[in-house]
Design an enzyme around this catalytic site. Structure first.
Site, PDB file in Angstrom:
ATOM      1  N   PHE A   5    -112.096 -12.328  -4.131  1.00 34.42           N
ATOM      2  CA  PHE A   5    -111.310 -11.165  -3.726  1.00 34.42           C
ATOM      3  C   PHE A   5    -112.208 -10.048  -3.176  1.00 34.42           C
ATOM      4  CE2 PHE A   5    -108.950 -13.489  -7.014  1.00 34.42           C
ATOM      5  CZ  PHE A   5    -107.928 -13.970  -6.207  1.00 34.42           C
ATOM      6  N   GLY A   6    -111.607  -8.885  -2.830  1.00 32.63           N
ATOM      7  CA  GLY A   6    -112.316  -7.854  -2.078  1.00 32.63           C
ATOM      8  C   GLY A   6    -113.668  -7.464  -2.668  1.00 32.63           C
ATOM      9  N   SER A   7    -114.683  -7.350  -1.814  1.00 36.45           N
ATOM     10  CA  SER A   7    -116.036  -7.108  -2.300  1.00 36.45           C
ATOM     11  C   SER A   7    -116.932  -6.712  -1.129  1.00 36.45           C
ATOM     12  CB  SER A   7    -116.569  -8.362  -2.994  1.00 36.45           C
ATOM     13  OG  SER A   7    -116.293  -9.502  -2.205  1.00 36.45           O
ATOM     14  N   ARG A   8    -118.262  -6.686  -1.362  1.00 36.86           N
ATOM     15  CA  ARG A   8    -119.197  -6.341  -0.282  1.00 36.86           C
ATOM     16  C   ARG A   8    -120.518  -7.050  -0.500  1.00 36.86           C
ATOM     17  NH1 ARG A   8    -120.345  -0.046  -0.658  1.00 36.86           N
ATOM     18  NH2 ARG A   8    -122.168  -0.361   0.652  1.00 36.86           N
ATOM     19  N   MET A  19    -115.880  -6.917   2.599  1.00 34.06           N
ATOM     20  CA  MET A  19    -114.942  -8.028   2.748  1.00 34.06           C
ATOM     21  C   MET A  19    -113.598  -7.645   2.128  1.00 34.06           C
ATOM     22  SD  MET A  19    -117.388 -11.224   1.655  1.00 34.06           S
ATOM     23  CE  MET A  19    -118.118 -10.382   0.249  1.00 34.06           C
TER      24      MET A  19
END
Length: 217
Positions: free
Chosen positions: A181-184, A94
């Site tokens: 925020f940005g992650s997976r 993401m």
């Protein structure tokens, strides 16, 4: 079937941040006029980041849907480190422009939950699954299939939120957490599952099918 949310469109995790951004931008507009434009752009970014739309949920009890919006960055046979088994791993990355609400990939019961503190390396890297802060759920379907769903923090993400505990039941597509925020998210499904997702696919939480569980009836 559609996922129901008591507060759709904007995730509750973003209410404070959105309100603060709008208040600051409004005060700046009153004091400085059009010089406040960058602050309104920041408020728009906060608005899009915390959007949380309801989704139509396809399939049936054997369907595995994506737990997150983003892009598939890994589809491989791997060792599930939580259930100590061979499995198929699907990883969804993401970025900051994706919806960050996390939703259950299957209908099932939470058998166990694990939390591991860790680093904050780029979530797009393979080592993020082993080194970064993460929260894992072991879900067992009514058909007896085991699925592991792991929220993984990223380079900027510093907060994993999970609202379920052992013994809770989740419906496919039901909201269970959020990552800021940005992650997976990593999903481990049984080896005999039929994969639908492919490397590079763009997927949407609860509405994109990533696999079908085998029928052992």
């Amino acid at each position: 079937m559609s996922a129901s949310y008591p507060n759709p469109i904007i995730a509750r995790e973003g209410w404070f941040f959105l309100a603060a951004a709008v208040i600051v931008a409004s005060i700046a507009t009153w004091l400085a006029g059009w010089w406040s434009a960058p602050l309104w752009l920041a408020a728009l970014f906060v608005l899009q980041f915390f959007r949380d739309p309801a989704r139509e949920i396809p399939g049936d009890a054997r369907t595995v849907v994506s737990p997150a919006d983003g892009r598939v960055i890994a589809v491989e046979r791997a060792r599930d480190p939580y259930l100590e088994r061979s499995a198929i791993k699907v990883s969804v990355f993401m970025n900051v422009f994706n919806v960050h609400s996390n939703r259950s990939p299957v209908d099932g019961k939470v058998q166990k939950r694990w939390y591991h503190p860790g680093s904050f390396v780029n979530a797009a890297l393979d080592k993020a699954s082993e080194e970064n802060e993460r929260n894992a759920l072991w879900l067992r379907t009514d058909g007896g299939a085991d699925v592991t769903c792991v929220q993984v923090a990223g380079l900027i993400a510093r907060r994993i939120l999970c609202y379920v505990a052992e013994g809770d039941r989740l419906a496919r597509g039901q909201r269970f957490g959020f990552i800021r925020f940005g992650s997976r998210v990593d999903i481990y499904v049984p080896e005999d599952s039929s994969l639908v997702a492919a490397l590079g696919d763009k997927v949407y939480a609860s509405s994109t099918v990533i696999a079908t569980l085998a029928n052992h009836a």
